[in-house]
Scaffold this active site. Structure first.
Site, mmCIF file in Angstrom:
data_model
loop_
_atom_site.group_PDB
_atom_site.id
_atom_site.type_symbol
_atom_site.label_atom_id
_atom_site.label_comp_id
_atom_site.label_asym_id
_atom_site.label_seq_id
_atom_site.Cartn_x
_atom_site.Cartn_y
_atom_site.Cartn_z
ATOM 1 N N CYS A 138 -1.464 9.990 0.791
ATOM 2 C CA CYS A 138 -2.028 10.159 -0.493
ATOM 3 C C CYS A 138 -1.688 9.517 -1.582
ATOM 4 C CB CYS A 138 -1.539 11.740 -0.799
ATOM 5 S SG CYS A 138 -2.508 12.744 -2.085
ATOM 6 N N LYS A 151 6.102 9.124 3.452
ATOM 7 C CA LYS A 151 5.591 8.967 2.246
ATOM 8 C C LYS A 151 6.462 8.176 1.253
ATOM 9 C CE LYS A 151 2.752 11.105 -1.159
ATOM 10 N NZ LYS A 151 2.134 12.686 -1.556
ATOM 11 N N GLU A 153 -3.404 15.538 4.501
ATOM 12 C CA GLU A 153 -1.979 15.953 4.230
ATOM 13 C C GLU A 153 -1.601 17.190 4.164
ATOM 14 O OE1 GLU A 153 0.993 14.508 0.650
ATOM 15 O OE2 GLU A 153 -1.196 14.636 0.247
#
Length: 296
Positions: free
Chosen positions: A155, A118, A45
């Site tokens: 994540c 995300k 990431e």
């Protein structure tokens, strides 16, 4: 059942403040992975820079870039040169004041196959991501590539079974998580290890529940807190690949940089789903409350 193998390269890297050096070392890693036979290479990431979310600083928005933009050009040229698919992770500048934490999948011909913004954004000490990132608005949709249908998440999405399930329900062949997570300096060693094992376990659970391989690529090494308010973050590495029964196929060091190429048998997922037909037995007529924040 005859196998259908995919060779996946993962690059677990320690970043520094030198963006050019970070990107060059990633390029070296991608080349090494391709030489080792990788068809798909997954990066960690926000891999171009230090993890800037340890502080809330408006100057850090200067790190953001458009998609497509300089980084997609850089990694696109690399993908085309080597004939590999790359999963990159970028700080996307969509417009002035509107930024995303975005995973970009680059096809082997250098074009952008798709992107994922995300969806789950954390806000914890040293992880002030809500200051920087607008929650994604593209939904949970796999990205089709020449190597398969990739369920790319990022994540903090790792902790949410709903995200993994929605990718699986749309035919993802594999779940992929670029990651930046580490130890909080004030936690005890025992607590740190509980957190690392919980992180691994929940993702192995996604593999089992959906009958899909999981690839998680984390950064590694220490990054100080520029504000000095915390002890910084020791990223715990431990990048891993799990098979569709949650079996660990590979797990990296929690302290060292690593590059490796792993074989995954994608056809094995179908056999596992025949043994454990979780999708068949889902009670979709009774899951309506899942869309509520809390059921009082």
């Amino acid at each position: 059942m005859e196998g259908q193998y995919m060779k996946i390269g993962i690059i677990q890297q320690h970043n520094t403040a030198d963006r050019t050096d970070n990107m060059q070392r990633l390029a070296d890693g991608v080349r090494a992975s391709a030489k080792g036979g990788a068809e798909l290479v997954v990066l960690q990431e926000l891999h171009n820079s230090l993890y800037f979310c340890q502080t809330e600083n408006v100057d850090n928005f200067n790190l953001a870039e458009p998609v497509p933009g300089p980084s997609t050009e850089f990694f696109g040229a690399l993908a085309k040169e080597l004939g590999v698919v790359i999963v990159a992770s970028l700080f996307e500048r969509r417009a002035a004041g509107l930024y995303h934490n975005t995973a970009v999948v680059i096809e082997r011909d250098g074009t952008v196959a798709g992107k994922y913004r995300k969806m789950h954004i954390p806000d914890d000490p040293a992880y002030y991501e809500k200051f920087y990132f607008t929650p994604g608005d593209l939904g949970f949709h796999p990205i089709d590539t020449s190597v398969g249908r990739l369920g790319v998440l990022v994540c903090w999405d790792q902790w949410y079974p709903e995200a993994a399930r929605l990718m699986a329900l749309q035919g993802a062949d594999i779940l992929i998580y670029p990651t930046a997570i580490g130890y909080e300096s004030s936690d005890t060693e025992a607590e740190q290890q509980r957190q690392r094992e919980a992180w691994t376990t929940v993702q192995r659970g996604h593999a089992v529940a959906n009958g899909l391989p999981v690839v998680a690529v984390n950064r590694v090494g220490y990054e100080p807190d520029p504000s000095g308010l915390t002890g910084g973050i020791q990223f715990w590495g431990s990048s891993f690949v799990a098979g569709p029964q949650g079996e660990i196929l590979y797990r990296a060091s929690d302290k060292e940089e690593e590059r490796t190429v792993i074989d995954i048998d994608l056809r094995h997922s179908e056999q596992v789903r025949r043994w454990w037909p979780f999708l068949r037995d889902r009670r979709i007529d009774k899951y309506g409350d899942i869309t509520r924040r809390f059921v009082d």
